[in-house]
Enzyme design. Structure first.
Site, PDB file in Angstrom:
ATOM      1  N   SER A  43       2.520   1.760  26.255  1.00  0.00           N
ATOM      2  CA  SER A  43       1.560   1.796  25.948  1.00  0.00           C
ATOM      3  C   SER A  43       2.223   2.097  24.437  1.00  0.00           C
ATOM      4  O   SER A  43       0.881   1.754  23.374  1.00  0.00           O
ATOM      5  CB  SER A  43       0.657   3.452  26.036  1.00  0.00           C
ATOM      6  OG  SER A  43       1.521   4.085  26.007  1.00  0.00           O
ATOM      7  N   ASN A  91       2.346  14.047  31.865  1.00  0.00           N
ATOM      8  CA  ASN A  91       0.776  14.352  31.440  1.00  0.00           C
ATOM      9  C   ASN A  91       0.103  15.130  30.893  1.00  0.00           C
ATOM     10  O   ASN A  91      -0.990  14.955  30.098  1.00  0.00           O
ATOM     11  CB  ASN A  91       0.666  15.020  33.361  1.00  0.00           C
ATOM     12  CG  ASN A  91       1.567  13.524  33.894  1.00  0.00           C
ATOM     13  OD1 ASN A  91       1.726  11.780  33.544  1.00  0.00           O
ATOM     14  ND2 ASN A  91       1.408  13.731  35.133  1.00  0.00           N
ATOM     15  N   THR A 112     -46.362   0.538  16.330  1.00  0.00           N
ATOM     16  CA  THR A 112     -45.701   0.338  17.273  1.00  0.00           C
ATOM     17  C   THR A 112     -46.435  -1.042  17.970  1.00  0.00           C
ATOM     18  O   THR A 112     -46.933  -2.097  17.852  1.00  0.00           O
ATOM     19  CB  THR A 112     -46.937   1.294  18.491  1.00  0.00           C
ATOM     20  OG1 THR A 112     -48.134   0.491  18.279  1.00  0.00           O
ATOM     21  CG2 THR A 112     -46.999   2.567  17.326  1.00  0.00           C
ATOM     22  N   HIS A 113     -45.631  -1.902  19.127  1.00  0.00           N
ATOM     23  CA  HIS A 113     -45.276  -2.726  19.558  1.00  0.00           C
ATOM     24  C   HIS A 113     -44.398  -3.415  18.522  1.00  0.00           C
ATOM     25  O   HIS A 113     -44.951  -5.187  19.197  1.00  0.00           O
ATOM     26  CB  HIS A 113     -46.694  -3.232  20.810  1.00  0.00           C
ATOM     27  CG  HIS A 113     -47.196  -1.579  21.664  1.00  0.00           C
ATOM     28  ND1 HIS A 113     -46.391  -1.845  22.670  1.00  0.00           N
ATOM     29  CD2 HIS A 113     -47.828  -1.064  21.153  1.00  0.00           C
ATOM     30  CE1 HIS A 113     -47.346  -0.771  23.142  1.00  0.00           C
ATOM     31  NE2 HIS A 113     -47.750  -0.111  22.376  1.00  0.00           N
ATOM     32  N   SER A 165     -25.674 -18.479   3.289  1.00  0.00           N
ATOM     33  CA  SER A 165     -24.775 -19.912   4.368  1.00  0.00           C
ATOM     34  C   SER A 165     -24.385 -20.912   4.095  1.00  0.00           C
ATOM     35  O   SER A 165     -24.250 -21.738   2.905  1.00  0.00           O
ATOM     36  CB  SER A 165     -26.615 -20.308   4.992  1.00  0.00           C
ATOM     37  OG  SER A 165     -26.287 -21.871   5.712  1.00  0.00           O
ATOM     38  N   LYS A 209     -30.292 -19.542   1.523  1.00  0.00           N
ATOM     39  CA  LYS A 209     -30.368 -18.058   2.396  1.00  0.00           C
ATOM     40  C   LYS A 209     -29.649 -17.509   2.456  1.00  0.00           C
ATOM     41  O   LYS A 209     -28.354 -17.021   1.432  1.00  0.00           O
ATOM     42  CB  LYS A 209     -29.393 -18.694   3.924  1.00  0.00           C
ATOM     43  CG  LYS A 209     -30.066 -19.706   4.561  1.00  0.00           C
ATOM     44  CD  LYS A 209     -31.369 -18.867   5.595  1.00  0.00           C
ATOM     45  CE  LYS A 209     -31.494 -17.920   6.581  1.00  0.00           C
ATOM     46  NZ  LYS A 209     -30.849 -18.322   7.542  1.00  0.00           N
ATOM     47  N   ASN A 269     -28.000 -13.941   4.347  1.00  0.00           N
ATOM     48  CA  ASN A 269     -28.615 -13.230   5.305  1.00  0.00           C
ATOM     49  C   ASN A 269     -27.889 -11.632   5.998  1.00  0.00           C
ATOM     50  O   ASN A 269     -26.954 -10.794   4.564  1.00  0.00           O
ATOM     51  CB  ASN A 269     -27.805 -14.325   6.132  1.00  0.00           C
ATOM     52  CG  ASN A 269     -27.471 -15.732   6.692  1.00  0.00           C
ATOM     53  OD1 ASN A 269     -28.729 -16.173   6.631  1.00  0.00           O
ATOM     54  ND2 ASN A 269     -27.346 -16.403   6.215  1.00  0.00           N
ATOM     55  N   GLU A 315     -26.735  -7.299  10.795  1.00  0.00           N
ATOM     56  CA  GLU A 315     -26.116  -7.470  12.575  1.00  0.00           C
ATOM     57  C   GLU A 315     -24.889  -7.178  13.186  1.00  0.00           C
ATOM     58  O   GLU A 315     -25.666  -6.847  13.836  1.00  0.00           O
ATOM     59  CB  GLU A 315     -26.572  -8.788  11.768  1.00  0.00           C
ATOM     60  CG  GLU A 315     -28.013  -9.687  11.923  1.00  0.00           C
ATOM     61  CD  GLU A 315     -27.752 -11.031  11.144  1.00  0.00           C
ATOM     62  OE1 GLU A 315     -27.795 -11.923  11.886  1.00  0.00           O
ATOM     63  OE2 GLU A 315     -27.395 -11.133   9.903  1.00  0.00           O
ATOM     64  N   TYR A 352      -2.949  12.730  38.061  1.00  0.00           N
ATOM     65  CA  TYR A 352      -3.171  12.077  37.145  1.00  0.00           C
ATOM     66  C   TYR A 352      -2.441  10.641  37.785  1.00  0.00           C
ATOM     67  O   TYR A 352      -1.568  10.915  38.469  1.00  0.00           O
ATOM     68  CB  TYR A 352      -1.701  12.238  35.921  1.00  0.00           C
ATOM     69  CG  TYR A 352      -1.256  11.517  34.913  1.00  0.00           C
ATOM     70  CD1 TYR A 352      -1.627  10.717  33.697  1.00  0.00           C
ATOM     71  CD2 TYR A 352      -0.284  10.039  35.393  1.00  0.00           C
ATOM     72  CE1 TYR A 352      -1.567   9.729  33.022  1.00  0.00           C
ATOM     73  CE2 TYR A 352      -0.325   8.902  34.680  1.00  0.00           C
ATOM     74  CZ  TYR A 352      -0.765   8.737  33.650  1.00  0.00           C
ATOM     75  OH  TYR A 352      -0.576   8.211  32.524  1.00  0.00           O
ATOM     76  N   GLN A 380      -3.546   5.370  31.207  1.00  0.00           N
ATOM     77  CA  GLN A 380      -3.130   4.933  29.742  1.00  0.00           C
ATOM     78  C   GLN A 380      -4.149   4.013  29.306  1.00  0.00           C
ATOM     79  O   GLN A 380      -4.049   3.642  28.266  1.00  0.00           O
ATOM     80  CB  GLN A 380      -1.792   4.122  30.408  1.00  0.00           C
ATOM     81  CG  GLN A 380      -2.016   3.762  29.230  1.00  0.00           C
ATOM     82  CD  GLN A 380       0.529   3.434  29.825  1.00  0.00           C
ATOM     83  OE1 GLN A 380       1.097   3.962  30.037  1.00  0.00           O
ATOM     84  NE2 GLN A 380       0.814   1.854  29.610  1.00  0.00           N
ATOM     85  N   LYS A 392      -6.968   4.777  26.389  1.00  0.00           N
ATOM     86  CA  LYS A 392      -6.754   4.818  24.980  1.00  0.00           C
ATOM     87  C   LYS A 392      -7.444   4.598  23.409  1.00  0.00           C
ATOM     88  O   LYS A 392      -7.886   4.895  22.575  1.00  0.00           O
ATOM     89  CB  LYS A 392      -5.855   4.981  24.539  1.00  0.00           C
ATOM     90  CG  LYS A 392      -4.305   6.402  24.628  1.00  0.00           C
ATOM     91  CD  LYS A 392      -2.891   6.540  24.724  1.00  0.00           C
ATOM     92  CE  LYS A 392      -2.596   7.558  26.315  1.00  0.00           C
ATOM     93  NZ  LYS A 392      -3.415   7.114  27.303  1.00  0.00           N
TER      94      LYS A 392
END
Ligand code: ARG
Length: 466
Positions: free
Chosen positions: A27, A113, A158-159, A286, A292, A294, A299, A326, A331, A334
């Site tokens: 690790s 541990n 709304t919606h 783009s 474009k 973007n 995003e 343990y 391990q 992490k």
């Protein structure tokens, strides 16, 4: 076979493990980022062993010095990590003993541990403090944008259908509230993370008279009153990672909030809405379509939330059904935790920077907000104030909207005659309802998007974030 055999194998085992096994089990490639806390924990443990007589004062001093010099080398980048030594704990302990023979006494009363549980708690504590600053920076950036545009009104949705008018600052402050709760959750989690597990040993504490409180105080595991806080069950302390799960949940929740903010910015910057312009530095072009621009940052921020939720689910699944205490499975905690910490931090930082690079297109907002249908509900309130039961008022205004659609007239341009045709309750002043400014001034109750109320909220956030 390896040159060096890890400390944990000495005595019991004949040789080292194979290359593939060592690569599978190591690790160090990722837990080396715990080095600072591992050294601090060892310094605390050595100092305590010195004070209870397991180490002589001189030995404890020499160990602390050697640990500090190892820390300096790691800082400089001149420390060589050895994969065959498995993890950060054994790398540091092995080097310590090479530099200072008394280092061989350091691990008395300790296991990796409780050591790893300690390192992670300390590391996470520090990360939370820094993350919390990022959250308040983000809130400040949002509040600044809200203040700059405190006159701008947009449709609230709304919606994703136009509903009622709101100040754009009210819309933005909704996110400030969400991030405030994320901040509170972090603070709350901090108190559960800030508990010292050292002294739990492998699982069953120690026969040595370790002074756990001394170690805890040394390492800052203290409550608000300055009293040391230590774990109360050695088995629990080495086997649970609920504190890491809890953090990953908070990171996920914050990430989900960020994804919703990102989505609003993406919508608002589309030609269909066109409420905002994100500055060039925070957009990309783009490779094919020259026109474009973007909103990639937003995003990606939206996308990162999926990864945060994935880490959370990953950790929960890791813990599910693990027998006490343990198990090496742990391990695997992490990389998920580290990734959540890094991901949420960079996402918040970038979103905060982008918020400071957004221009609101006031004219377009005004046009969208001047849709008279947004005030249809205000017209029902007009009727309610004239003692019409709400359900009836709702029906009347519905009929009025239908009529306006049928004769192809905006709602606010109906004549009072046409309105009276639907209900006698409408008087000449009914059309005053469509004054947007007045409509917003009327929303006075706490939490509403009224002119005074939003100003009050902005002032209060400015103060709170100062
Ligand atoms: N690298 C290990 C981990 O991250 C440290 C604890 C190892 N303990 C053990 N008994 N093998 O969990």
């Amino acid at each position: 076979m390896n040159k060096k055999s890890p400390l944990s194998r000495s005595g019991r085992f004949k040789g080292g493990v194979g290359e593939d096994v060592s690569r599978f089990t190591e690790s160090i490639s990722f837990d080396q980022r715990l080095w600072r806390h591992d050294i601090l924990g060892s310094i605390a443990h050595a100092t305590m062993l010195g004070s209870i007589g397991v180490l002589s004062k001189a030995e404890a001093k020499r160990i602390v010095k050697a640990l500090e010099s190892i820390g300096e080398d790691i800082e400089k980048g001149s420390f060589e990590w050895d994969t065959t030594l498995e993890d950060v704990h054994m790398n540091i302990e092995s080097e310590l003993t090479r530099r200072e023979p008394a280092g061989a006494k350091l691990h008395a009363g300790r296991s990796r541990n409780d050591q790893v549980a300690l390192d992670m708690r300390m590391w996470l504590r520090d990360e939370i403090v820094e993350l919390d600053v990022e959250i308040s920076n983000l809130q400040k950036a949002i509040v600044d944008l809200a203040i700059e545009n405190d006159q701008v009104v947009i449709p609230g949705y709304t919606h994703l259908q136009r509903a009622q008018p709101v100040y754009i600052s009210h819309h933005l402050l909704a996110y400030v509230e969400m991030f405030a709760r994320d901040h509170e959750r972090l603070l709350d989690a901090f108190s559960r993370i800030n508990v010292c597990p050292l002294g739990s040993g492998a699982l069953a504490g120690s026969t040595l008279a370790l002074d756990r409180k001394q170690v805890a105080s040394f390492l800052g595991f203290e409550d608000a009153k300055g009293r040391p806080v230590v774990t109360q069950n050695s088995m629990d302390a080495v086997s649970d990672r609920d504190f890491a799960v809890e953090f990953c949940f908070i990171a996920s929740m914050t990430g989900v909030h960020l994804s919703r903010l990102a989505e609003d910015l993406i919508l608002w910057s589309s030609s269909e809405f066109d409420f905002i312009q994100i500055s060039d530095e925070y957009t990309t072009g783009s490779s094919l379509m020259p026109q474009k621009k973007n909103p990639d940052i937003a995003e990606i921020a939206r996308g990162k939330s999926g990864r945060l939720v994935g880490n959370l689910v990953s950790l929960l699944t890791l813990l599910k059904g693990l027998p006490m205490t343990y198990n090496r499975d742990l391990q695997e905690d992490k990389e998920r935790l580290f990734d959540s910490v890094d991901t949420i931090r960079s996402t918040i930082r970038l979103m905060a920077a982008m918020m400071s690079n957004i221009a609101v297109k006031a004219e377009n907002c005004k046009n969208a907000a001047s849709d008279p249908n947004l005030l249809a509900t205000d017209l029902t309130d007009y009727l309610v104030e004239r003692k019409v039961p709400f359900r009836e008022a709702h029906h009347i205004v519905g009929a009025l909207v239908a009529l306006a659609e049928k004769i192809d007239k905006p709602l606010n341009l109906l004549s009072i005659k046409e309105m009276e045709g639907v209900s006698k309750k409408f008087k000449a002043d009914a059309l005053d309802v469509f004054d947007l400014k007045k409509a917003l001034d009327k929303r006075n109750i706490t939490g509403s998007p009224g002119t005074k109320e939003v100003k009050k909220q902005l002032r209060s956030w400015l103060k709170r974030l100062a």
